[in-house]
Write an enzyme that holds these catalytic residues in place. Structure first.
Site, PDB file in Angstrom:
ATOM      1  N   ASP A 274       0.866  -1.176   0.000  1.00 38.26           N
ATOM      2  CA  ASP A 274       0.000   0.000   0.000  1.00 38.26           C
ATOM      3  C   ASP A 274       0.911   1.238   0.000  1.00 38.26           C
ATOM      4  OD1 ASP A 274      -2.119   1.720   0.039  1.00 38.26           O
ATOM      5  OD2 ASP A 274      -3.182   0.717   1.663  1.00 38.26           O
TER       6      ASP A 274
HETATM    7  C1  NOJ Z   1      -4.061   3.962   0.181  1.00 39.68           C
HETATM    8  C2  NOJ Z   1      -5.202   3.031   0.368  1.00 39.68           C
HETATM    9  O1  NOJ Z   1      -5.091   2.359   1.615  1.00 39.68           O
HETATM   10  C3  NOJ Z   1      -5.340   1.986  -0.720  1.00 39.68           C
HETATM   11  O2  NOJ Z   1      -6.552   1.308  -0.539  1.00 39.68           O
HETATM   12  C4  NOJ Z   1      -5.278   2.632  -2.069  1.00 39.68           C
HETATM   13  O3  NOJ Z   1      -5.429   1.666  -3.085  1.00 39.68           O
HETATM   14  C5  NOJ Z   1      -3.955   3.367  -2.209  1.00 39.68           C
HETATM   15  N1  NOJ Z   1      -3.894   4.393  -1.194  1.00 39.68           N
HETATM   16  C6  NOJ Z   1      -3.758   3.973  -3.592  1.00 39.68           C
HETATM   17  O4  NOJ Z   1      -4.630   5.027  -3.788  1.00 39.68           O
END
Ligand code: NOJ
Length: 709
Positions: free
Chosen positions: A255
């Site tokens: 993430d």
């Molecule tokens: C953080 C989020 O937790 C995740 O779900 C998301 O896909 C990413 N950012 C990218 O935007």
């Protein structure tokens, strides 16, 4: 025989290899846009996200395929959670449709639109089972049950990825966020997680296993730790379970900044430590933190990782690019002819009305009758086009059909007066008198209440799950008039509003329904669609009940309102406001003739459960039938109810249909004290009906026996 990935690998420098593991946010490149473009052209970035639109993605793609030494195309990732240009209901809403076909169709349409915008990978589906509505991201997931989340995950993967990942309308799916993110302490975003070793395989991991088995191209570990081990460094789950046991052979991507955050978690001292931990735990792509490009060369030199470890990750990324058809034609997605906006709008409307859950309906106030001449539509969410989209939507310039627009289109002859009364979030009661005047003059009052979309989603945990601002003051003033009053809630989570459920004549949970919200809601209000949505989670009376869910164990002192020494709060009811599966219809269904065969079964025998569903009311409608299992005596206490299946029946008045469930041995198995699966001989109760309220379920008992040798 070496494939394209192997051949490329043999030619790559270390810098180029690490580039393939480096994913950068094109909307916020850490070193600026110019550096990002230079890095793409030098092969130091392998994928981007937050870039979309043919012009932008093609320009960036050209840097990679025309300027970089090995001409390796980029992957473009994007959060396509519930639609791209046509916005569908938020996942929590769509889960309430209990309809895998619908889940797949909306993912397919979203993939189609996203692909034309140059996107080849979505960070979806989000499969975090959650039992805590304080957590803002509950809106993005499929509710509180592992089976629903698993079926939802499979359907979404199939929809996004299509028959061939290389298809022009296909995007790679990323099942996220493994695991137990929905169990963050106190529902507090990014909080620690400390679930039991039993809850991981029983509750939080099954949806990811289902997505992996449905061939999801990618998996994203969550930002949280589980019992002290950050998921980004959780080799036991990522390598040993996901890859070795489940056979997942796709890409694991971190993430946002999760690799560098291993330092703040307190398990790494430096970016080198962080990069080593993540890579060895099985994380192939480093999203945004650039730890891999910055620190893996030193780690390699220090002997902390081997070139093989890096190659393994690079090979997976290159194979994904090959499966996506990017080497053959990196521009094929953007060159497809435009998607059918009309078809997608019709699908969005269907998804919207199927996601509405009719929570209460007293004195037959709904559906509205053609005799309804005047309606006062009161509240701050009735004419709020952007609010209907919910927390995840990106494409600029979109507008939804508002509740006001939907009602006006559905009831062209009724007089519909709209007064907002109060703002959505701020405290300001000056508009209440005007709202009351409109309410007094109307036959029926519709209150449009709820949360702004910005109170849901990432980093939007709430301690109080009620109506913000002055909305309660507005609602109470209107309810005090004693007019027939219907409340429409727009929200990303269950809201604890016992006073409203008690006093309004009808309440609808409409969540955030997307582009066609107003039309979907109007379809339900007018009876053009007989409401069929069912809660995909338990709805608490109060924050103090959290977590409340149907599969809780009974305990040694099951809660009883009048028994002091029983499992309860002395100041709250035992039952939730609405149980899992709750949702009213304009007709009445009855479950009859429940059978399970064979009545005695042995290991390996399939069990068939059948029930007749009768539409005993006056109008056609769609019933969702849930099948629960209860293992009353086992060596490990089992949940009060375990969902094992769900089915749908569309019935005209008076019609009857047999629904059939096939259970296999594994449905009767549980994890024993050593967390090994086993079935123990004895009785099992099978319960079939509309929801997790035992009083509404029909039950039958079957016995499992060990076959004599
Ligand atoms: C953080 C989020 O937790 C995740 O779900 C998301 O896909 C990413 N950012 C990218 O935007």
């Amino acid at each position: 025989m070496p494939d394209r990935a192997d051949r490329l690998l043999a030619e790559m420098t270390l810098e180029e290899k690490l580039g393939q593991l480096n994913m950068i946010d094109a909307g916020a490149p850490p070193d600026g846009a110019a550096a990002m473009e230079r890095d793409i052209a030098a092969g130091r970035i392998g994928s981007l996200f937050n870039a979309y639109g043919a012009a932008e993605t093609n320009a960036l793609q050209r840097l990679a395929v025309e300027q970089s030494r090995l001409r390796i195309p980029l992957i473009f990732g994007f959060d396509v959670l519930h639609g791209h240009r046509t916005i569908f209901p938020i996942p929590l809403a769509e889960a309430c449709a209990f309809d895998p076909g619908l889940w797949q169709r909306t993912a397919q349409a979203a993939a189609d639109e996203a692909a034309r915008d140059g996107i080849s990978l979505t960070f979806a589906p989000m499969l975090d089972v959650c039992r805590d509505p304080r957590w803002g991201r509950i809106a993005e997931g499929p509710g509180d049950d592992a089976l629903v989340a698993s079926r939802y995950g499979e359907a979404k993967v199939r929809g996004f990825q299509g028959a061939e990942l290389s298809g022009r309308a296909s995007v790679a799916a990323t099942a996220k966020h493994i695991g137990a993110y929905g169990a963050v302490a106190a529902g507090r975003e990014y909080g620690p997680v400390d679930v039991s070793e039993r809850q991981l395989p029983e509750v939080y991991l099954p949806p990811f296993e289902a997505a992996a088995k449905a061939c999801a191209a990618a998996i994203m570990p969550s930002q949280n730790d589980v019992a002290g081990i950050p998921m980004t460094a959780h080799g036991e789950i990522l390598n040993n379970l996901l890859r070795a046991r489940w056979g997942f052979d796709g890409v694991v991507m971190s993430d946002y900044d999760s690799v560098v955050e291993l330092i703040k978690h307190g398990v790494a001292e430096s970016i080198e430590d962080a990069a080593v931990l993540a890579l060895l735990a099985g994380v192939d792509i480093d999203m945004q933190s650039r730890c891999y490009v910055r620190a893996l060369p030193a780690a390699l030199e220090h002997g902390r990782v081997r070139m093989d470890d890096i190659d393994r990750a690079v090979r997976r990324v290159l194979r994904l690019k090959a499966r996506l058809g990017l080497f053959d034609d990196p521009f094929s997605r953007t060159s497809a002819s435009p998607a059918s906006a009309e078809r997608h709008a019709a699908l969005a409307r269907d998804a919207a009305r199927r996601s509405v859950v009719l929570l209460t309906n007293e004195r037959g106030v709904l559906p509205l009758t053609p005799r309804t001449k005047s309606i006062a539509l009161i509240g701050p969410l009735a004419d709020a086009p952007l609010e209907m989209f919910g927390p995840w939507f990106a494409a600029a310039g979109l507008e939804s059909a508002t509740i006001l627009a939907g009602l006006r289109a559905a009831l062209p002859h009724a007089e519909i007066v709209h007064v907002a009364g109060v703002p959505i979030e701020d405290r300001d009661e000056s508009g209440i008198p005007a709202a009351l005047a409109a309410a007094r003059a109307a036959d029926v009052v519709i209150l449009s209440l709820g949360e702004p979309k910005t109170l849901s989603g990432e980093a939007h945990s709430r301690g109080h799950i009620d109506l913000p601002g002055s909305q309660r003051a507005l609602a109470e003033a209107v309810l005090a008039l004693g007019k027939p009053t219907i409340a429409i809630l727009s929200h990303g989570r269950p809201l604890a509003l016992p006073w409203l459920f008690e006093r309004a004549d009808a309440v609808l949970a409409t969540w955030f329904l997307g582009s066609e919200a107003g039309h979907g809601i109007a379809d339900v209000l007018t009876g053009a669609w007989n409401p069929s949505g069912r809660l995909a989670l338990s709805w608490p009376v109060d924050v103090g009940q959290i977590p409340t869910f149907h599969s809780q164990r009974t305990t040694g002192r099951p809660g009883k309102p009048d028994v002091h020494y029983s499992s309860r709060h002395i100041d709250l009811p035992i039952e939730p406001q609405f149980c899992f599966g709750h949702g009213l219809s304009y007709t009445r269904f009855e479950v009859t003739a429940l059978t399970a065969t064979p009545a005695e079964f042995a290991p390996g025998d399939p069990v068939t459960v059948e029930a007749d569903i009768l539409n005993a009311g006056e109008v056609a409608g769609e019933e969702t039938v849930l099948l629960f299992l209860r293992d009353p005596v086992a060596s490990v206490a089992r949940p009060a109810l375990e969902l094992k299946g769900f089915a749908k029946a569309m019935l005209t008045p008076g019609a009857r249909q047999t629904v059939r469930f096939r259970l296999s041995g594994s449905d009767f198995a549980f994890l024993d004290q050593k967390l090994e699966p086993r079935i123990e001989p004895g009785a099992f109760e099978i319960l079939v009906g509309p929801c997790a309220d035992r009083n509404q379920l029909k039950a039958i008992t079957i016995r499992f026996r060990v076959k004599p040798h």
